[in-house]
Scaffold this motif. Structure first.
Motif, mmCIF file in Angstrom:
data_model
loop_
_atom_site.group_PDB
_atom_site.id
_atom_site.type_symbol
_atom_site.label_atom_id
_atom_site.label_comp_id
_atom_site.label_asym_id
_atom_site.label_seq_id
_atom_site.Cartn_x
_atom_site.Cartn_y
_atom_site.Cartn_z
ATOM 1 N N PHE A 176 9.447 -10.885 13.413
ATOM 2 C CA PHE A 176 7.978 -10.696 13.364
ATOM 3 C C PHE A 176 7.465 -10.289 14.721
ATOM 4 C CE2 PHE A 176 3.553 -12.105 13.341
ATOM 5 C CZ PHE A 176 3.092 -11.369 12.369
ATOM 6 N N PHE A 177 6.704 -9.444 14.952
ATOM 7 C CA PHE A 177 6.244 -9.047 16.146
ATOM 8 C C PHE A 177 5.331 -8.018 16.190
ATOM 9 C CE2 PHE A 177 9.798 -6.177 15.817
ATOM 10 C CZ PHE A 177 9.351 -4.690 16.007
ATOM 11 N N GLN A 178 4.317 -7.836 16.891
ATOM 12 C CA GLN A 178 3.191 -6.943 17.153
ATOM 13 C C GLN A 178 3.425 -5.721 17.554
ATOM 14 O OE1 GLN A 178 -0.305 -8.568 18.670
ATOM 15 N NE2 GLN A 178 -1.497 -6.710 18.521
ATOM 16 N N ILE A 179 2.972 -4.596 16.935
ATOM 17 C CA ILE A 179 3.017 -3.399 17.417
ATOM 18 C C ILE A 179 1.632 -2.810 17.491
ATOM 19 C CG2 ILE A 179 5.258 -2.913 16.339
ATOM 20 C CD1 ILE A 179 3.861 -1.777 13.861
ATOM 21 N N SER A 180 1.586 -1.605 18.406
ATOM 22 C CA SER A 180 0.409 -0.895 18.473
ATOM 23 C C SER A 180 -0.106 -0.043 17.242
ATOM 24 C CB SER A 180 0.482 0.026 19.802
ATOM 25 O OG SER A 180 1.207 1.110 19.329
ATOM 26 N N LEU A 206 10.657 1.065 20.439
ATOM 27 C CA LEU A 206 10.607 -0.357 20.119
ATOM 28 C C LEU A 206 11.739 -1.100 21.093
ATOM 29 C CD1 LEU A 206 8.715 0.815 17.760
ATOM 30 C CD2 LEU A 206 9.422 -1.123 16.566
ATOM 31 N N GLU A 207 11.220 -2.080 21.354
ATOM 32 C CA GLU A 207 12.161 -2.939 22.379
ATOM 33 C C GLU A 207 13.489 -3.551 21.678
ATOM 34 O OE1 GLU A 207 14.344 -4.492 24.769
ATOM 35 O OE2 GLU A 207 12.306 -3.532 25.746
ATOM 36 N N ALA A 208 14.506 -3.114 21.832
ATOM 37 C CA ALA A 208 15.757 -3.642 20.955
ATOM 38 C C ALA A 208 16.206 -4.878 21.279
ATOM 39 C CB ALA A 208 17.074 -2.684 21.743
ATOM 40 N N ASN A 209 15.654 -5.656 22.519
ATOM 41 C CA ASN A 209 16.339 -7.062 22.631
ATOM 42 C C ASN A 209 15.141 -8.048 22.169
ATOM 43 O OD1 ASN A 209 18.640 -6.135 23.741
ATOM 44 N ND2 ASN A 209 17.601 -5.822 25.720
ATOM 45 N N ASN A 230 0.743 -1.055 0.008
ATOM 46 C CA ASN A 230 0.117 0.093 -0.004
ATOM 47 C C ASN A 230 0.938 1.070 0.109
ATOM 48 O OD1 ASN A 230 -1.853 -2.263 1.010
ATOM 49 N ND2 ASN A 230 -3.466 -0.514 1.129
ATOM 50 N N LEU A 231 1.770 1.562 1.082
ATOM 51 C CA LEU A 231 2.301 2.907 1.115
ATOM 52 C C LEU A 231 4.071 2.506 1.176
ATOM 53 C CD1 LEU A 231 -0.077 4.169 3.869
ATOM 54 C CD2 LEU A 231 -0.079 4.421 1.528
ATOM 55 N N ALA A 232 4.533 3.120 0.311
ATOM 56 C CA ALA A 232 6.052 3.068 0.406
ATOM 57 C C ALA A 232 6.514 4.441 1.103
ATOM 58 C CB ALA A 232 6.557 2.966 -0.931
ATOM 59 N N PHE A 233 7.659 4.259 2.190
ATOM 60 C CA PHE A 233 7.953 5.408 2.756
ATOM 61 C C PHE A 233 8.838 6.514 1.801
ATOM 62 C CE2 PHE A 233 7.970 3.006 7.254
ATOM 63 C CZ PHE A 233 6.527 2.973 7.064
ATOM 64 N N LYS A 234 8.715 7.667 2.119
ATOM 65 C CA LYS A 234 9.557 8.728 1.322
ATOM 66 C C LYS A 234 10.792 8.559 2.076
ATOM 67 C CE LYS A 234 5.655 11.851 -0.017
ATOM 68 N NZ LYS A 234 4.853 12.988 0.331
ATOM 69 N N ARG A 235 10.878 8.306 3.469
ATOM 70 C CA ARG A 235 12.260 8.311 4.139
ATOM 71 C C ARG A 235 12.270 7.144 4.900
ATOM 72 N NH1 ARG A 235 12.656 13.317 7.813
ATOM 73 N NH2 ARG A 235 11.101 11.937 9.138
ATOM 74 N N LYS A 236 13.054 6.489 4.606
ATOM 75 C CA LYS A 236 13.231 5.046 5.536
ATOM 76 C C LYS A 236 13.512 5.409 6.801
ATOM 77 C CE LYS A 236 12.902 3.054 1.630
ATOM 78 N NZ LYS A 236 12.657 4.373 0.535
ATOM 79 N N VAL A 237 12.746 4.264 7.688
ATOM 80 C CA VAL A 237 12.940 4.895 9.168
ATOM 81 C C VAL A 237 14.080 3.504 9.747
ATOM 82 C CG1 VAL A 237 11.918 4.790 11.460
ATOM 83 C CG2 VAL A 237 10.529 5.550 9.148
ATOM 84 N N THR A 238 15.215 4.008 10.307
ATOM 85 C CA THR A 238 16.246 2.972 10.864
ATOM 86 C C THR A 238 15.973 2.461 12.127
ATOM 87 O OG1 THR A 238 17.450 4.771 12.051
ATOM 88 C CG2 THR A 238 18.058 4.592 9.602
ATOM 89 N N ARG A 239 16.602 1.273 12.076
ATOM 90 C CA ARG A 239 16.388 0.539 13.483
ATOM 91 C C ARG A 239 16.761 1.437 14.759
ATOM 92 N NH1 ARG A 239 16.912 -4.697 15.571
ATOM 93 N NH2 ARG A 239 18.087 -4.863 17.505
ATOM 94 N N ALA A 240 17.800 2.389 14.678
ATOM 95 C CA ALA A 240 18.121 3.316 15.772
ATOM 96 C C ALA A 240 16.891 4.331 15.942
ATOM 97 C CB ALA A 240 19.305 4.166 15.285
ATOM 98 N N CYS A 241 16.346 4.561 14.863
ATOM 99 C CA CYS A 241 14.984 5.571 15.103
ATOM 100 C C CYS A 241 14.016 4.846 15.696
ATOM 101 C CB CYS A 241 14.616 6.332 13.751
ATOM 102 S SG CYS A 241 13.198 7.331 14.131
ATOM 103 N N LEU A 242 13.678 3.674 15.266
ATOM 104 C CA LEU A 242 12.698 2.828 15.804
ATOM 105 C C LEU A 242 12.943 2.677 17.406
ATOM 106 C CD1 LEU A 242 12.337 0.125 12.936
ATOM 107 C CD2 LEU A 242 10.621 1.949 13.525
ATOM 108 N N ILE A 243 14.043 2.395 17.950
ATOM 109 C CA ILE A 243 14.488 2.294 19.305
ATOM 110 C C ILE A 243 14.505 3.317 19.926
ATOM 111 C CG2 ILE A 243 16.030 0.933 20.836
ATOM 112 C CD1 ILE A 243 16.746 -1.034 18.485
ATOM 113 N N GLU A 244 15.453 4.366 19.426
ATOM 114 C CA GLU A 244 15.695 5.267 20.340
ATOM 115 C C GLU A 244 14.586 6.645 20.636
ATOM 116 O OE1 GLU A 244 19.513 6.490 18.926
ATOM 117 O OE2 GLU A 244 20.297 4.601 19.217
ATOM 118 N N GLU A 245 13.889 6.621 19.246
ATOM 119 C CA GLU A 245 12.846 7.797 19.285
ATOM 120 C C GLU A 245 11.331 7.346 19.353
ATOM 121 O OE1 GLU A 245 13.666 10.422 15.829
ATOM 122 O OE2 GLU A 245 15.530 9.901 15.745
ATOM 123 N N LEU A 246 11.306 5.910 19.029
ATOM 124 C CA LEU A 246 9.807 5.353 18.963
ATOM 125 C C LEU A 246 9.474 4.413 20.021
ATOM 126 C CD1 LEU A 246 9.106 5.052 15.096
ATOM 127 C CD2 LEU A 246 8.809 7.077 16.778
#
Length: 349
Positions: free
Chosen positions: A325-329, A317-320, A299-315
């Motif tokens: 495959f895992f559920q998110i809210s 998400l659990e690093a460990n 459906n939707l391709a991101f204009k800017r890719k979101v790094t693992r660093a951003c997913l963990i440090e800013e959003l």
């Protein structure tokens, strides 16, 4: 063969591909030559022969040559669309390109004119939410006018495409290895990847994708569930920065490999939409070591890719955790989409 944006003057009008358009529209050659400095999306074979052509134009004025006419407004016109059918779902790739272009240009309505005898093409437009709004009569004959509103009320995942509906659907992060990611999701290619790895195959061209895996939890997927696609590291640098979320898809169906009555049924289901070769599918069928089979929409391709660093440090998400495959809210999905510069109006409650 890859989809390229080319100037009209760099496309061979004498290619036999254009003969049917010249026959259907007596003014086609003159119109084509006038567009020398304009650009169109073109599929060409290695020998330069044209296999697909798509011209899009943003309009602002009233459209008075159709009945009933359209009032002034910002809309996208599909000026020319033709595909040589050869079983690779190129028509779906063009539909995606049309809708992506409309979103990028912030046009709420897309319209196209097509002769009624092009039944397969009309069916393709109808499948993704186009409806007849009028007719256009010229010396060439009577054409149907089909149109789609990008933000029309959501009815289903097909007519509502590319809208993503949250509702009661669950959301998950799904990882793909780099070698599968770009072949399957060509519009989510990374800047450092080469376009020549995107082949003219149905799995790349289609809006619909089939994937096989053995990752724990995938068997919980149900129709309507949402997938944030996560491209794992290419090992050319730290995974913290090389692994990225790239796109959002919607699950159409989950099946276990044992639900197929025969190998032939399994092949019919998977082959048009999967990145795997016949030999690989044969091996999967025989060994049964990738039992989870699911089909999803791209459906939707991101204009800017979101790094693992951003997913963990800013959003947050659990690093460990296991990142396969895992559920998110829903809130996390929206936050990831926001970081990916996705138009928030395309994700509906």
């Amino acid at each position: 063969m890859e989809l390229e944006l080319k100037k009209f003057r760099d496309v061979n009008l004498q290619d036999v591909f254009f003969d049917s358009l010249k026959e259907a529209y007596q003014e086609f050659s003159e119109w084509f030559n006038r567009k020398a400095d304009d650009s169109a999306y073109v599929f060409e074979q290695g020998d330069g022969s044209v296999q697909g052509f798509l011209y899009l134009k943003v309009e602002f004025d009233s459209v008075l040559d159709i009945d009933p006419p359209l009032p002034p407004g910002r809309r996208l016109k599909v000026g020319t669309m033709k595909v040589n059918p050869h079983g690779t779902k190129m028509g779906e790739r063009f539909i995606k390109k049309i809708i992506d272009h409309a979103i990028r240009e912030q046009t709420e309505q897309v319209y196209v004119t097509v002769f009624a005898h092009h039944e397969a093409l009309i069916d393709l437009f109808w499948r993704y939410g186009f409806e007849q709004i009028g007719t256009k009569t010229t010396d060439n004959g009577v054409e149907l006018v089909l149109a789609k509103r990008i933000h029309a009320p959501y009815s289903d995942m097909y007519k509502g495409y590319p809208l993503v509906k949250l509702g009661s659907n669950k959301a998950f992060m799904l990882s793909l290895y780099p070698e599968w990611h770009t072949r399957l999701l060509p519009d989510s290619i990374l800047r450092n990847e080469h376009n020549d790895i995107v082949q003219d195959i149905s799995s790349a061209n289609s809006i619909h994708k089939v994937y096989l895996t053995k990752m724990a939890g995938v068997d919980t997927l149900r129709k309507g569930d949402l997938l944030v696609i996560y491209r794992t590291s290419d090992n050319q640098g730290p995974a913290h920065y090389r692994s990225v979320a790239t796109s959002i898809g919607v699950v159409e169906e989950y099946r276990n490999i044992n639900s197929f009555a025969s190998k032939e049924e399994f092949f019919r289901y998977c082959r048009p939409y999967s990145v795997f070769t016949n030999a690989e599918l044969e091996q999967f069928w025989r060994r049964g070591n990738y039992p989870f089979v699911f089909k999803f929409m791209y459906n939707l391709a991101f204009k800017r890719k979101v790094t693992r660093a951003c997913l963990i440090e800013e959003l947050g998400l659990e690093a460990n955790q296991y990142w396969g495959f895992f559920q998110i809210s829903h809130g996390q999905l929206k936050a990831i989409a926001n970081k990916g510069m996705v138009d928030e109006s395309l994700i509906v409650d």
